[in-house]
Design an enzyme around this catalytic site. Structure first.
Site, mmCIF file in Angstrom:
data_model
loop_
_atom_site.group_PDB
_atom_site.id
_atom_site.type_symbol
_atom_site.label_atom_id
_atom_site.label_comp_id
_atom_site.label_asym_id
_atom_site.label_seq_id
_atom_site.Cartn_x
_atom_site.Cartn_y
_atom_site.Cartn_z
ATOM 1 N N ASP A 110 30.457 -51.593 -22.247
ATOM 2 C CA ASP A 110 30.418 -50.169 -21.935
ATOM 3 C C ASP A 110 29.233 -49.528 -22.669
ATOM 4 O OD1 ASP A 110 30.906 -47.453 -21.820
ATOM 5 O OD2 ASP A 110 32.990 -47.591 -22.488
ATOM 6 N N THR B 289 17.937 -38.849 -10.760
ATOM 7 C CA THR B 289 18.143 -38.484 -9.356
ATOM 8 C C THR B 289 17.512 -37.130 -9.021
ATOM 9 O OG1 THR B 289 19.898 -37.733 -7.862
ATOM 10 C CG2 THR B 289 20.432 -37.702 -10.167
ATOM 11 N N GLU C 236 19.020 -34.975 -7.561
ATOM 12 C CA GLU C 236 20.102 -33.973 -7.564
ATOM 13 C C GLU C 236 20.067 -33.088 -8.797
ATOM 14 O OE1 GLU C 236 23.843 -35.414 -6.059
ATOM 15 O OE2 GLU C 236 22.849 -37.043 -5.011
ATOM 16 N N TYR D 70 28.415 -34.389 -11.230
ATOM 17 C CA TYR D 70 27.572 -35.595 -11.313
ATOM 18 C C TYR D 70 26.140 -35.216 -11.689
ATOM 19 C CZ TYR D 70 24.270 -39.079 -9.534
ATOM 20 O OH TYR D 70 23.209 -39.944 -9.414
ATOM 21 N N ALA D 71 25.566 -34.271 -10.930
ATOM 22 C CA ALA D 71 24.169 -33.899 -11.159
ATOM 23 C C ALA D 71 24.000 -33.296 -12.563
ATOM 24 C CB ALA D 71 23.715 -32.909 -10.085
ATOM 25 N N ALA D 72 24.994 -32.524 -12.994
ATOM 26 C CA ALA D 72 24.904 -31.900 -14.329
ATOM 27 C C ALA D 72 24.916 -32.977 -15.410
ATOM 28 C CB ALA D 72 26.067 -30.930 -14.525
ATOM 29 N N PRO E 145 33.673 -39.444 8.766
ATOM 30 C CA PRO E 145 33.900 -38.070 8.333
ATOM 31 C C PRO E 145 32.604 -37.340 7.961
ATOM 32 C CG PRO E 145 34.417 -39.597 6.548
ATOM 33 C CD PRO E 145 33.918 -40.432 7.685
ATOM 34 N N TYR F 99 30.896 -34.021 6.623
ATOM 35 C CA TYR F 99 31.288 -32.818 5.882
ATOM 36 C C TYR F 99 30.668 -31.555 6.488
ATOM 37 C CZ TYR F 99 32.565 -35.937 1.948
ATOM 38 O OH TYR F 99 33.111 -36.901 1.144
ATOM 39 N N ARG G 73 19.112 -34.935 3.694
ATOM 40 C CA ARG G 73 18.820 -35.857 2.593
ATOM 41 C C ARG G 73 17.546 -36.622 2.927
ATOM 42 N NH1 ARG G 73 21.849 -32.837 0.776
ATOM 43 N NH2 ARG G 73 23.760 -33.169 -0.409
ATOM 44 N N ASP H 223 34.070 -29.133 4.234
ATOM 45 C CA ASP H 223 32.846 -29.373 3.480
ATOM 46 C C ASP H 223 33.151 -29.723 2.030
ATOM 47 O OD1 ASP H 223 30.166 -29.629 3.167
ATOM 48 O OD2 ASP H 223 29.663 -27.545 3.604
ATOM 49 N N ARG H 224 32.215 -30.445 1.428
ATOM 50 C CA ARG H 224 32.270 -30.750 -0.006
ATOM 51 C C ARG H 224 32.059 -29.439 -0.774
ATOM 52 N NH1 ARG H 224 27.589 -34.823 -1.782
ATOM 53 N NH2 ARG H 224 29.108 -36.463 -1.434
#
Ligand code: NAD
Ligand code: TYD
Length: 348
Positions: free
Chosen positions: A60, A125, A127, A150-152, A205, A207, A214, A272-273
């Site tokens: 880890d 990334t 993002e 995630y991006a943060a 699916p 969103y 992208r 939507d997300r």
């Protein structure tokens, strides 16, 4: 002797990078440190598991003792990819994202400092830059405006890398890449999720309105960029990589349907997300100018190859679509078979 530590080497990009580095760095040893979370898969590197210059260590990145043990194998350079990487999961629970992505990066930076590594490549990334309007592209100077947990967490890690370079002189640089696709990608991200569903005639699916954009890049082009950044990049610098291939999710979905010979009735518009970023696009002129890098694999070719890879690796697909995956799928999407808002298709 060059001993390269790749963290997260059992994931999608990490496994492609390990294979790439074994090819292009014939003198280097590669050590892969990976915790084997749900996204880590030993099968991704089964073909090189017995390679004389490759070593796998299960561990880890946020565990200081385990990281120190790995560094004692003689690590000279680090490519840091280990991360929780999926936006949707970060919306369910941000805790592992902060632990692995932020704390794990700090532990590795401490280790890089203590062991005097020659280069530390932080794999980040687009993002972290947030979301774009209909025009323009992110440059390395764009402000960090992450919108998902995630991006943060990735932006937090990038800022630690910057600070360790500035304060302690750790020879670290940051690469930021757009959406990758290619072989060995876990089917929770759009392209492998949709391919594996469609191969079983299951709905896909989409969103919201599906008009989010992208910029898609083949993972091999990304790996080539990472290698060049390690070879030629300057510590303290940031390099953007992108595929010069902007597509809306709906355009991409329709392309996948066409290539697989499946009907549009398999599209399901789902809610939507939350906080969904509208558009990403990368200005890669710095990487082109300073590293001599630009993406080489045309999307049409890369996508066809990727579809073929999933068609040919049925055992790999069956093994990752296991009970744990199906539980996640059920929680994220519910039962897609029920008619949702596919009537909206008619309006397009
Ligand atoms: P992935 O989810 O496929 O793989 C992540 C790997 O990290 C897995 O093998 C997992 O077991 C390992 N891991 C997770 N937590 C760990 C921990 N605490 N210690 C050690 N190993 C751990 O992700 P990916 O798509 O291959 O992305 C790799 C990196 O590239 C990430 O840092 C991601 O932020 C970045 N990135 C990804 C994309 C993309 O499109 N996939 C684009 C730009 C940047
Ligand atoms: P994803 O592959 O999760 O990457 P990211 O969120 O890091 O860009 O998603 C790519 C795009 O596809 C994004 O706009 C969200 C959308 N998407 C869907 O419409 N449906 C899905 O089931 C998934 C996983 C993603």
């Amino acid at each position: 002797m060059t001993v390269i530590l790749v963290t997260g080497g059992c994931g999608f990009i990490g496994s492609n990078l390990v294979r790439y580095l074994l090819e292009v760095e014939p003198e280097a040893r590669i050590v892969n440190l990976d915790a084997l979370t749900y996204a880590g898969n030993l099968a991704n590197l089964a073909d090189v598991a017995a390679h004389p210059r490759y070593q796998f260590v299960r561990g880890d990145v946020a565990d200081r003792q385990q990281v120190w043990e790995v560094m004692r194998l003689g690590v000279t350079d680090v490519f840091h990819l280990a991360a929780e990487s999926h936006v949707d999961r970060s919306i369910h629970d941000a805790t592992p994202f902060v632990r692995t992505n932020v704390l794990g990066t700090q532990v590795l930076l401490d280790a890089a400092r203590a062991f005097g590594v020659r280069r530390f490549v932080q794999v980040s990334t687009d993002e972290v830059y947030g979301s774009l309007g209909p025009t323009g592209a992110f440059t390395e100077e764009s402000p960090l405006q992450p919108n998902s947990p995630y991006a943060a967490s990735k932006a937090g890690a990038d800022l630690l890398v910057r600070a360790y370079h500035h304060t302690f002189g750790v020879p670290a640089l940051i690469t930021r890449c757009s959406n990758n696709y290619g072989p060995y990608q876990f089917p929770e991200k759009l392209i492998p999720l949709f391919i594996t569903n469609l191969l079983q005639d299951e709905p896909v699916p989409v969103y919201g309105d599906g008009l989010q954009v992208r910029d898609w890049i083949h993972v091999r082009d990304h790996c080539r960029g990472l290698h060049l950044a390690w070879k030629k990049g300057q510590p303290g610098e940031v390099y953007n990589f992108g595929g010069k291939c902007e597509l809306s999710n709906l355009e991409l979905t329709r392309r996948l349907l066409r290539l697989l010979g499946k009907p549009e009735s398999l599209i399901r518009f789902v809610p939507d997300r939350p906080g969904h970023d509208r558009r990403y696009a990368m200005d890669c002129s710095k990487a082109q100018r300073e590293l001599g890098w630009s993406p080489l694999i045309p999307f049409e070719q890369g996508l066809l190859e990727t579809i073929r890879w999933y068609q040919e690796h049925t055992e790999w697909v069956a093994a990752v679509r296991n009970k744990e995956y199906m539980n996640y799928y059920q929680r994220q999407y519910g039962t897609l078979r029920a008619a949702t808002t596919s009537t909206r298709l008619a309006a397009r």
